[in-house]
Design an enzyme around this catalytic site. Structure first.
Site, PDB file in Angstrom:
ATOM      1  CE1 TYR A 125      -2.837  -3.250   0.850  1.00 43.50           C
ATOM      2  CE2 TYR A 125      -4.413  -1.460   0.791  1.00 43.50           C
ATOM      3  CZ  TYR A 125      -4.137  -2.809   0.736  1.00 43.50           C
ATOM      4  OH  TYR A 125      -5.158  -3.710   0.572  1.00 43.50           O
ATOM      5  CE  LYS A 174       2.302 -17.580  -3.133  1.00 39.40           C
ATOM      6  NZ  LYS A 174       1.451 -18.782  -3.217  1.00 39.40           N
ATOM      7  CG  ASP A 207      -1.257 -20.344  -1.544  1.00 38.72           C
ATOM      8  OD1 ASP A 207      -0.601 -20.173  -0.508  1.00 38.72           O
ATOM      9  OD2 ASP A 207      -0.768 -20.840  -2.576  1.00 38.72           O
ATOM     10  CG  ASP A 231      -7.672  -4.824   2.424  1.00 34.60           C
ATOM     11  OD1 ASP A 231      -8.736  -4.800   3.065  1.00 34.60           O
ATOM     12  OD2 ASP A 231      -7.478  -4.159   1.387  1.00 34.60           O
TER      13      ASP A 231
END
Ligand code: ATP
Length: 335
Positions: A125, A174, A207, A231
């Site tokens: 962001y 990740k 995931d 988020d």
């Protein structure tokens, strides 16, 4: 001893759900004193500013704010008020509990009781580094993760676990693919986790975390993750337990904390006295925990659950026909 808090009544359904929430808080006898401050469209109309300096000063003084939803006018170059508040007070932790409640339209009527702790200031962001090539064929955006940012968010998650008697923190990442940024977050998470041997630490790739959340959400306790993953995951979790009507959130910094409902101003039902006040009430419970009144927070949550169970005074979104204030009075009567 009384504690003064800043109260922002907000736009749309904001004033209605805030009145209901303060009514219930008064019944609790939590010793709160309210300093009302304007923000949002109301403030723009009154003071020519969406976030007047007096409001920022009030939050700075009291360090705690309870805030209804605010609207940011579309167009006109206004920065989202929530984003500017986050920046102004460096509110680095976005904390969103998701809990199963009785008689709600949710996939999991029971068993879910988790908190997502989302890093709120860095990650994907970034305003800078966003580029689209002149021919419009390529777009690039930057991600920045710092040791400091990762450390303080993971530490916050572990401290929250300790302070609320929770047993496990899951770091969602990740790092297998995004080796630099997500890799640094994971490295720091492991280092911090080693300082909390009393709390179980788990690592999970994002995931897999999403699939596990949908299949077996009861295995999670506290999740901590970077901005973008947080988020998405916090909304996923709100969806698991019946949507935004019962979803509170907190934005926490070192010097200030702001507690709010996750939903927006709901202009379609504003002024009708039919909005569900529960999300803001649950945010108030988070606030009570934060200011060292966990017993009052628990009394409030129990009264909300008892009212949901009794099903006698629910608002339309929960399948009832009561008004906002009747719902609040039913909750207050069970305190
Ligand atoms: P904003 O632009 O401020 O985000 P919005 O209408 O796009 O407003 P929400 O305010 O989150 O987004 O509302 C989405 C839907 O959920 C609307 O139909 C609204 O009426 C409903 N809703 C939101 N909050 C509540 C609430 N507290 N009680 C009842 N219904 C609600």
């Amino acid at each position: 001893m009384t504690q003064k808090i800043t109260v922002i009544r907000g736009d749309g359904i904001g004033p209605e759900i805030m009145d209901a929430t303060l009514y219930v808080l008064d019944q609790l006898g939590a010793g709160l004193e309210y300093e009302f401050a304007d923000a949002g469209v109301v403030a723009l109309e009154k003071h020519g500013d969406l976030m007047p300096k007096e409001t920022l000063d009030s939050i700075e003084r009291n360090r705690i704010a309870l805030k209804s939803p605010l609207s940011t006018p579309i167009g006109g170059g206004f920065t989202s008020i929530n984003v500017s508040l986050r920046r102004h007070f460096d509110l680095y932790a976005n904390v969103r509990p998701a809990k199963s409640f009785p008689n709600t339209k949710s996939r999991f009527g029971e068993g879910v009781d988790l908190i997502t702790v989302r890093e709120n200031t860095e990650g994907a962001y970034l305003a800078e580094g966003q580029e689209v090539s002149a021919d419009g064929q390529t777009a690039i955006s930057g991600t920045r993760i710092t040791r400091k940012g990762s450390e303080r968010i993971v530490r916050y998650a572990f401290e929250l676990a300790r302070n609320t008697g929770r047993k496990k923190v899951t770091a969602v990442h990740k790092a297998n693919i995004i080796k630099s940024t997500s890799g640094l977050f994971l490295t720091v998470a492991r280092e911090v986790a080693a300082q909390y041997p009393d709390i179980e630490f788990q690592e999970m790739i994002v995931d897999n975390a999403c699939m596990q959340l949908v299949m077996r959400p009861e295995q999670f306790d506290i999740l901590v993750t970077t901005n973008l993953f947080g988020d998405i995951i916090s909304d996923l979790c709100a969806g698991l337990v019946g949507g935004l009507g019962l979803a509170p959130g907190a934005n926490i910094g070192e010097h200030a904390a702001i507690f709010e409902a996750v939903h927006g101003t709901a202009p379609d039902i504003a002024g009708k006295g039919i909005a569900n006040p529960c999300a803001l009430l649950l945010a108030a419970a988070q606030m009570l925990d934060h200011i060292g009144q966990p017993q009052n927070a628990e009394r409030l949550r129990k009264a909300i659950v008892a009212t949901l169970e009794a099903k006698d005074s629910l608002t339309g979104d929960l399948g009832g026909s009561a008004g906002t204030m009747d719902f609040a009075k039913a909750i207050a009567s069970r305190i």
